[in-house]
Each structure stands twice: as C-alpha cells, then as structure tokens.
Scaffold this motif. Structure first.
Motif, mmCIF file in Angstrom:
data_model
loop_
_atom_site.group_PDB
_atom_site.id
_atom_site.type_symbol
_atom_site.label_atom_id
_atom_site.label_comp_id
_atom_site.label_asym_id
_atom_site.label_seq_id
_atom_site.Cartn_x
_atom_site.Cartn_y
_atom_site.Cartn_z
ATOM 1 N N LYS A 104 0.782 -1.006 0.262
ATOM 2 C CA LYS A 104 -0.693 0.322 0.213
ATOM 3 C C LYS A 104 0.781 1.340 -0.022
ATOM 4 O O LYS A 104 1.190 1.365 1.002
ATOM 5 C CB LYS A 104 -0.975 0.007 1.151
ATOM 6 N N TRP A 105 1.004 1.765 -0.901
ATOM 7 C CA TRP A 105 2.322 3.397 -1.234
ATOM 8 C C TRP A 105 1.472 4.449 -0.952
ATOM 9 O O TRP A 105 0.498 4.735 -1.714
ATOM 10 C CB TRP A 105 2.302 2.572 -2.122
ATOM 11 N N THR A 106 2.410 4.898 -0.642
ATOM 12 C CA THR A 106 1.838 6.763 -0.926
ATOM 13 C C THR A 106 3.785 7.148 -0.472
ATOM 14 O O THR A 106 4.148 6.490 -1.089
ATOM 15 C CB THR A 106 0.895 7.090 0.545
ATOM 16 N N TYR A 107 3.081 8.769 -0.347
ATOM 17 C CA TYR A 107 5.006 8.926 -0.470
ATOM 18 C C TYR A 107 4.704 10.146 1.032
ATOM 19 O O TYR A 107 4.258 10.131 1.399
ATOM 20 C CB TYR A 107 5.020 10.029 -1.612
ATOM 21 N N GLU A 108 6.029 9.981 1.546
ATOM 22 C CA GLU A 108 6.092 11.505 2.813
ATOM 23 C C GLU A 108 5.385 12.330 2.713
ATOM 24 O O GLU A 108 4.450 13.232 3.114
ATOM 25 C CB GLU A 108 7.254 11.137 3.510
ATOM 26 N N ALA A 109 5.362 12.879 1.541
ATOM 27 C CA ALA A 109 5.389 14.033 0.986
ATOM 28 C C ALA A 109 3.679 13.700 0.986
ATOM 29 O O ALA A 109 2.710 15.148 0.422
ATOM 30 C CB ALA A 109 6.284 14.783 0.554
ATOM 31 N N GLY A 110 2.804 12.829 0.815
ATOM 32 C CA GLY A 110 1.731 12.813 0.983
ATOM 33 C C GLY A 110 0.867 12.127 -0.961
ATOM 34 O O GLY A 110 2.482 12.243 -2.047
ATOM 35 N N ILE A 111 -0.134 11.804 -1.001
ATOM 36 C CA ILE A 111 -0.545 10.725 -2.175
ATOM 37 C C ILE A 111 -0.340 11.311 -3.483
ATOM 38 O O ILE A 111 -0.128 11.397 -4.603
ATOM 39 C CB ILE A 111 -1.913 10.240 -2.293
ATOM 40 N N THR A 112 -0.558 12.921 -3.385
ATOM 41 C CA THR A 112 -0.462 13.629 -4.632
ATOM 42 C C THR A 112 1.274 14.468 -5.580
ATOM 43 O O THR A 112 0.961 14.403 -6.271
ATOM 44 C CB THR A 112 -0.709 15.185 -4.306
ATOM 45 N N GLN A 113 2.417 13.260 -5.171
ATOM 46 C CA GLN A 113 3.261 13.793 -5.502
ATOM 47 C C GLN A 113 2.912 12.465 -6.400
ATOM 48 O O GLN A 113 3.835 12.501 -7.600
ATOM 49 C CB GLN A 113 4.195 12.983 -4.380
ATOM 50 N N LEU A 114 2.200 11.533 -6.589
ATOM 51 C CA LEU A 114 2.144 10.587 -7.859
ATOM 52 C C LEU A 114 1.591 11.678 -8.859
ATOM 53 O O LEU A 114 2.523 11.491 -9.711
ATOM 54 C CB LEU A 114 0.926 9.132 -7.413
ATOM 55 N N ALA A 115 0.897 12.375 -9.241
ATOM 56 C CA ALA A 115 0.508 13.273 -10.065
ATOM 57 C C ALA A 115 1.820 13.597 -10.081
ATOM 58 O O ALA A 115 1.953 14.212 -12.069
ATOM 59 C CB ALA A 115 -0.723 13.841 -9.679
#
Length: 344
Positions: A104-115
């Motif tokens: 289950k992935w996200t980013y330390e800076a938040g899931i908006t990092q994906l886009a």
C-alpha cells in the motif's frame, strides 16, 4: 507534425496519459479547476501533519503501475504501509481483514506526489484554477472555454477525466449537435456514484491497535472506513494520532449539509463508540471534506465509449477503468494515452 491535446482534469488518469505522451508529437495542455493535482487522491497539511483525505494509497495490484511507481519514477519518499487493513460489519467488531501482505504505497509528502511526479516527466502545460465549462466541436477539432469566458483555443483532440457526472455535464453543455453526443452523455451519466463525508480527527496520543485501517464490509455501519495516518512514515509526529474517518453513503447523504461543528462531533462520537475509547470524542483539532462524487459504484460500458475516438474524443478515470481504484485509474490513463498516441 505536432498535434494538440486538451486534457480536462489533472487527476491520476490525466497525469498518466500525459506521461505516456511525453515522447510523442502530441502537445498536451491540462486544465484543472483546483489549485493542485491528483484529483480525489488528495493531500493536506496541518500542525506538522500530512494526511490523505480522499484515496488513501496506491495498491500493488497492477504490474505496469507497480513498475512505474517503484522503478521508473523517482522513489525518494515512497512509503509502503506495513500495517494491515482489518474489517468490521454492522455490529462494529473489528477483526482481521483479507489484504494479506499486499503493498500500500503513498509518499512522505502525500499521495499527490503521484501526479506531480508523472507531470514532472513531461512537457505538459498544466493550468490550475481553470474550470472548463463549454466545449465546442469544430470541423477540425475541439475548442475549450472556461467558466470565466476565456477561450483557451483549439485542440486536435480532447481527453475528459473528471468524475462521470461532471463529464456528462460537460457533454451536455458542449456545442456539438450530433446523435453521438447525446448517446455518450447518457452512457456517462448512467454511472452511479457514492457520496462520502470525510472527517479528520487529531489526538495528542497514539492508539494501541494492530491495524492501519478498518473497512466496513457490509456497508451497514455509519462509518465506512477508518484509517490511521500515523502508520505512514513522515505523516504524523511520534506519539500522536490522526484518524481519517470516511462515512458510509447513507450517513453522508443525510448529513451532507450539516454544520461542520455538528458533523465532526457526530463523527467523533461514532469513532469513539466503534473503537470503545471515550477519549476519541474530543479531538484537539479536526478537518473535513465533502465528496459529492467520491467513488463510482460501477464502471462504464467501455464499448459504448469506443466510437468517441472517431470524433477525437477520449475518456479516462476510475469510472472508465475495470475497477474504481487509484491504481486502476493510473493504468487506464496509461492505456488511453497510448490510444491517443496511436490515433491522434
């Protein structure tokens, strides 16, 4: 020869499509009504906390998306949530769920990092704060008009990625007198959506439970999803808890217009009852978000959309994908981007 593509919506699907088109002779311009990117995979920050209040993470449920996120895009700050997802039904008894050891992935800076990371790999132009209102079908393409009356020019192709009801509205306002427009609008408008009210509850102590999140599997409880943001590295300071509580459809619709203070008090009361912890009735700060179109309950008949490409019109998003999940929206964006590259 360079073609021009207008993309309405800077969510995960739109970003993925732009990514695929980065090395093609297609000039991509994205129009996004909000100030950020990634749509309902959304991130906020408050009091040293980072939290997702829409889509919570990206599942490892597609090999192409997994390779993109873990090998191709920059992986700095990529977070794998180790704790499991448990489940509960109407009685509120929380027990082990079925997600096993899936990532289950996200980013330390938040899931908006994906886009953000997808767009960073492209030369796409992203216009934030632009609400597209009218689409004109011309002999050689599409013309895009914003709600403030601005004419944003002509494009050879058009990709629509907002939730299905908003996409249907755009088609309904389109200056395109063609039977296909009416048929497409009806097809898109038929996709049912779930309304969700999300509450964020912060506490100056950490909960002692063995799970990251708990999901209501029978949709018979007022709470549909309860997640602990402190389980994501870099999101919450040590010794604190930040709960994301997403209410089920019935409760969300009934309380959608309630005053935020009452809304959040009710959410805190129900959270405390579910976890049998009276301390949770009094969070030290709160936040909330209303999602009128949180998640499609079904996906569209993709075959009914296929002939739209004959008019240089394309669709992408979780309502177009095989399942209404973030990873599926990314995969669908990649696929539609490839189709645009081949046809436009």
């Amino acid at each position: 020869m360079t073609s021009k593509l207008a993309v309405v919506g800077a969510g995960a699907a739109g970003a993925a499509a732009a990514y695929v088109l980065r090395d093609t002779p297609v000039d991509v311009t994205v129009f996004e009504k909000s100030r950020g990117v990634c749509g309902r995979a959304a991130t906020r920050r408050k009091d040293e906390c980072t939290y997702e209040y829409g889509a919570n993470y990206l599942k490892a449920d597609d090999d192409r998306v997994t390779e993109l996120v873990t090998q191709t895009l920059p992986t700095e700050g990529l977070v794998d949530i180790d704790d499991p997802v448990y489940a509960f039904e109407r009685d509120g008894d929380i027990g082990e769920g079925r997600d096993g050891d899936e990532h289950k992935w996200t980013y330390e800076a938040g899931i908006t990092q994906l886009a953000k990371r997808l767009f960073a790999e492209t030369d796409a132009t992203v216009h934030n704060g632009v609400r597209v209102e009218t689409l004109d079908r011309e002999a050689d393409g599409w013309r895009v008009h914003a709600a403030d009356g601005t004419d944003h020019g002509r494009y050879d192709g058009l990709l629509l990625t907002p939730p299905a009801p908003q996409t249907a509205d755009l088609l309904g306002e389109a200056a395109w007198d063609h039977d296909d427009c009416r048929d497409l609008r009806q097809t898109v408008a038929s996709v049912p959506y779930r309304t969700v009210v999300s509450g964020m509850l912060h506490y100056p102590f950490e909960l002692d439970v063995p799970w990251y999140a708990a999901v209501n599997t029978d949709k018979a409880h007022d709470i549909g999803w309860l997640a602990r943001e402190e389980c994501k590295a870099g999101h919450v300071p040590d010794g604190e808890s930040l709960l994301l509580v997403q209410m089920n459809e019935g409760w969300s619709v009934a309380n959608y217009d309630a005053h935020p203070d009452r809304l959040l008090s009710e959410i805190a009361q129900r959270t405390a009852h579910l976890l049998d912890d009276d301390r949770l009735t009094e969070p030290d700060w709160t936040d909330h978000q209303h999602w009128r179109y949180a998640q499609p309950e079904e996906t569209v008949d993709r075959g009914a959309l296929a002939h739209a490409a004959d008019h240089d019109l394309y669709f992408a998003g979780d309502w177009v994908a095989e399942e209404p999940r973030l990873h599926a929206a990314v995969r669908n964006g990649l696929e539609v981007g490839q189709t645009v590259a081949e046809q436009l």
